[in-house]
Design a protein around this motif. Structure first.
Motif, short mmCIF file in Angstrom:
data_model
loop_
_atom_site.label_atom_id
_atom_site.label_comp_id
_atom_site.label_asym_id
_atom_site.label_seq_id
_atom_site.Cartn_x
_atom_site.Cartn_y
_atom_site.Cartn_z
N ALA A 57 1.02 -1.72 -0.23
CA ALA A 57 0.42 0.17 0.02
C ALA A 57 1.15 1.03 -0.08
O ALA A 57 1.77 1.15 0.75
N ALA A 58 0.50 2.50 -0.54
CA ALA A 58 0.84 4.00 -0.30
C ALA A 58 0.58 4.47 0.67
O ALA A 58 -0.65 4.47 1.00
N HIS A 59 1.55 5.35 0.99
CA HIS A 59 0.87 6.12 3.03
C HIS A 59 1.54 7.16 2.51
O HIS A 59 2.94 7.01 2.15
N LYS A 60 1.24 8.58 3.04
CA LYS A 60 2.04 9.99 3.21
C LYS A 60 2.54 9.69 4.56
O LYS A 60 2.47 8.40 5.53
N GLU A 61 3.47 10.48 4.48
CA GLU A 61 4.64 9.92 5.89
C GLU A 61 4.10 10.47 6.97
O GLU A 61 4.37 9.06 7.77
N SER A 62 3.17 10.98 6.78
CA SER A 62 2.15 10.80 8.44
C SER A 62 1.56 10.42 9.04
O SER A 62 0.46 10.45 9.63
N ALA A 63 1.03 9.28 7.94
CA ALA A 63 0.04 8.54 8.62
C ALA A 63 0.94 7.08 8.82
O ALA A 63 -0.04 6.32 9.24
N LEU A 64 2.70 7.28 8.93
CA LEU A 64 2.99 6.45 9.33
C LEU A 64 3.90 6.45 10.85
O LEU A 64 4.18 7.68 10.91
#
Length: 68
Positions: A57-64
């Motif tokens: 999956a792809a996520h923005k840095e802020s979601a990790l």
């Protein structure tokens, strides 16, 4: 916080919190599984692979979050 390939991270899903490994850092706009993501050097996105399902999956840095 910047993540690197191989970092162990966690993120929220509709089913609850899950964890996995950073596979790739993206710094330019891209498409992933039919979704458009915007990314830049200042606001990167990451492709992660789930520990439990093996799916990516792809996520923005802020979601990790970094896992210990």
């Amino acid at each position: 916080m910047t993540f690197r390939t191989g970092d162990h991270v966690s993120w929220n899903t509709p089913q609850g919190k899950t964890s996995g490994t950073v596979v790739e850092k993206r710094t330019s706009d891209f498409q992933f599984e039919g979704q458009k993501f915007t990314a830049s050097d200042d606001d990167p996105a990451y492709v992660v692979e789930s520990d439990s399902s093996g799916k990516q999956a792809a996520h923005k840095e802020s979601a990790l979050s970094k896992k210990a």
